[in-house]
Design a protein around this motif. Sequence first.
Motif, PDB file in Angstrom:
ATOM      1  N   ASP A 140       0.828  -1.211   0.000  1.00 16.62           N
ATOM      2  CA  ASP A 140       0.000   0.000   0.000  1.00 16.62           C
ATOM      3  C   ASP A 140       0.861   1.260   0.000  1.00 16.62           C
ATOM      4  OD1 ASP A 140      -2.425  -1.320  -0.141  1.00 16.62           O
ATOM      5  OD2 ASP A 140      -2.763  -1.280   2.026  1.00 16.62           O
ATOM      6  N   ASN A 141       1.937   1.280   0.789  1.00 14.93           N
ATOM      7  CA  ASN A 141       2.837   2.435   0.776  1.00 14.93           C
ATOM      8  C   ASN A 141       3.399   2.661  -0.617  1.00 14.93           C
ATOM      9  OD1 ASN A 141       2.438   2.955   3.467  1.00 14.93           O
ATOM     10  ND2 ASN A 141       4.400   2.129   4.143  1.00 14.93           N
ATOM     11  N   MET A 142       3.777   1.588  -1.279  1.00 15.20           N
ATOM     12  CA  MET A 142       4.323   1.708  -2.637  1.00 15.20           C
ATOM     13  C   MET A 142       3.258   2.249  -3.586  1.00 15.20           C
ATOM     14  SD  MET A 142       6.570  -1.058  -4.646  1.00 15.20           S
ATOM     15  CE  MET A 142       5.825  -1.521  -6.168  1.00 15.20           C
ATOM     16  N   ARG A 143       2.051   1.736  -3.498  1.00 14.56           N
ATOM     17  CA  ARG A 143       0.966   2.180  -4.374  1.00 14.56           C
ATOM     18  C   ARG A 143       0.627   3.657  -4.155  1.00 14.56           C
ATOM     19  NH1 ARG A 143      -2.678  -1.320  -6.748  1.00 14.56           N
ATOM     20  NH2 ARG A 143      -4.427  -0.085  -5.966  1.00 14.56           N
ATOM     21  N   LYS A 144       0.786   4.145  -2.912  1.00 11.09           N
ATOM     22  CA  LYS A 144       0.493   5.542  -2.585  1.00 11.09           C
ATOM     23  C   LYS A 144       1.677   6.467  -2.858  1.00 11.09           C
ATOM     24  CE  LYS A 144      -2.541   4.198   1.218  1.00 11.09           C
ATOM     25  NZ  LYS A 144      -2.616   4.106   2.690  1.00 11.09           N
ATOM     26  N   GLY A 145       2.812   5.887  -3.246  1.00 13.04           N
ATOM     27  CA  GLY A 145       4.009   6.699  -3.474  1.00 13.04           C
ATOM     28  C   GLY A 145       4.721   7.100  -2.194  1.00 13.04           C
ATOM     29  N   LEU A 146       4.430   6.410  -1.095  1.00 11.17           N
ATOM     30  CA  LEU A 146       5.088   6.708   0.182  1.00 11.17           C
ATOM     31  C   LEU A 146       6.406   5.939   0.267  1.00 11.17           C
ATOM     32  CD1 LEU A 146       1.990   6.525   2.562  1.00 11.17           C
ATOM     33  CD2 LEU A 146       3.139   8.570   1.686  1.00 11.17           C
ATOM     34  N   ILE A 147       7.337   6.352  -0.558  1.00 11.83           N
ATOM     35  CA  ILE A 147       8.627   5.674  -0.659  1.00 11.83           C
ATOM     36  C   ILE A 147       9.725   6.661  -0.280  1.00 11.83           C
ATOM     37  CG2 ILE A 147      10.234   4.474  -2.208  1.00 11.83           C
ATOM     38  CD1 ILE A 147       7.554   3.016  -1.710  1.00 11.83           C
ATOM     39  N   ALA A 148      10.531   6.275   0.688  1.00  8.77           N
ATOM     40  CA  ALA A 148      11.667   7.112   1.082  1.00  8.77           C
ATOM     41  C   ALA A 148      12.850   6.798   0.171  1.00  8.77           C
ATOM     42  CB  ALA A 148      12.043   6.840   2.535  1.00  8.77           C
ATOM     43  N   PRO A 149      13.677   7.807  -0.109  1.00  7.88           N
ATOM     44  CA  PRO A 149      14.852   7.550  -0.952  1.00  7.88           C
ATOM     45  C   PRO A 149      15.871   6.674  -0.219  1.00  7.88           C
ATOM     46  CG  PRO A 149      14.885   9.796  -0.102  1.00  7.88           C
ATOM     47  CD  PRO A 149      13.576   9.199   0.320  1.00  7.88           C
ATOM     48  N   LEU A 150      16.641   5.927  -0.993  1.00  6.44           N
ATOM     49  CA  LEU A 150      17.663   5.059  -0.407  1.00  6.44           C
ATOM     50  C   LEU A 150      18.728   5.851   0.363  1.00  6.44           C
ATOM     51  CD1 LEU A 150      18.268   2.381  -3.174  1.00  6.44           C
ATOM     52  CD2 LEU A 150      17.149   2.083  -0.966  1.00  6.44           C
ATOM     53  N   ASP A 151      18.833   7.147   0.071  1.00 13.01           N
ATOM     54  CA  ASP A 151      19.823   7.992   0.751  1.00 13.01           C
ATOM     55  C   ASP A 151      19.623   8.020   2.260  1.00 13.01           C
ATOM     56  OD1 ASP A 151      20.600   8.571  -1.809  1.00 13.01           O
ATOM     57  OD2 ASP A 151      19.860  10.620  -1.811  1.00 13.01           O
ATOM     58  N   ILE A 152      18.417   7.668   2.747  1.00  9.72           N
ATOM     59  CA  ILE A 152      18.209   7.693   4.197  1.00  9.72           C
ATOM     60  C   ILE A 152      18.834   6.497   4.889  1.00  9.72           C
ATOM     61  CG2 ILE A 152      16.057   9.011   3.937  1.00  9.72           C
ATOM     62  CD1 ILE A 152      14.614   6.411   4.907  1.00  9.72           C
ATOM     63  N   VAL A 153      19.220   5.487   4.130  1.00 11.01           N
ATOM     64  CA  VAL A 153      19.816   4.283   4.706  1.00 11.01           C
ATOM     65  C   VAL A 153      21.321   4.505   4.816  1.00 11.01           C
ATOM     66  CG1 VAL A 153      20.139   1.792   4.462  1.00 11.01           C
ATOM     67  CG2 VAL A 153      18.009   2.870   3.640  1.00 11.01           C
ATOM     68  N   ARG A 154      21.812   4.405   6.023  1.00 12.95           N
ATOM     69  CA  ARG A 154      23.237   4.654   6.295  1.00 12.95           C
ATOM     70  C   ARG A 154      23.895   3.428   6.900  1.00 12.95           C
ATOM     71  NH1 ARG A 154      24.074   9.187   3.580  1.00 12.95           N
ATOM     72  NH2 ARG A 154      22.748  10.887   4.252  1.00 12.95           N
ATOM     73  N   GLN A 155      25.166   3.298   6.617  1.00 14.11           N
ATOM     74  CA  GLN A 155      25.980   2.271   7.268  1.00 14.11           C
ATOM     75  C   GLN A 155      26.960   3.009   8.155  1.00 14.11           C
ATOM     76  OE1 GLN A 155      27.847  -0.511   4.623  1.00 14.11           O
ATOM     77  NE2 GLN A 155      29.257  -1.201   6.183  1.00 14.11           N
ATOM     78  N   TYR A 156      26.949   2.697   9.441  1.00 15.08           N
ATOM     79  CA  TYR A 156      27.816   3.416  10.395  1.00 15.08           C
ATOM     80  C   TYR A 156      29.108   2.700  10.595  1.00 15.08           C
ATOM     81  CZ  TYR A 156      23.277   5.447  11.472  1.00 15.08           C
ATOM     82  OH  TYR A 156      22.058   6.044  11.390  1.00 15.08           O
TER      83      TYR A 156
END
Length: 156
Positions: A140-156
């Motif tokens: 449902d999130n995908m269908r609504k366009g509620l997708i965060a960019p991959l840039d928010i995923v970080r490796q510490y």
Amino acid sequence: MMITERCWQNMYSKAKVIVGVVVEKDGKYLLVQEAKEKCRGKWNLPAGHLDSNETVMAAAKREAKEKTGYDITLTGVCQIGSRISADEIFVSIIFKAEALGGEIAFDTKEILDVKWFSYDEVLAMKLGLRNEGMVLGAIDNMRKGLIAPLDIVRQY
């Protein structure tokens, strides 16, 4: 159910990270049918546990390949969620992905089948889903366009 601080600390130390993907192609979504006894026959997103020394994005790609046979590219983050059961905590990160190539192939000890389903077909199988909230929530999130960019995923 009330959870004591000590119980919470014990559960927290056993938290499990689940990574998965929503793959859509021509209006259909790729699901896998689980073979494990505790969820045998239930349909799920291609997903699994994060291994030690593995990033969440690498794990999502690995799980998609192992569960479906498809090579994928990750294009966004669909959903981050959690679930607390009587003795475990699960944290899930579900990515939006595109299939790059490959063909359906899977280990029959883990997966019974892999199929593409329309959204209406997924909705109709609610009781047949391993985790309705996770599967339908991410789709449902995908269908609504509620997708965060991959840039928010970080490796510490």
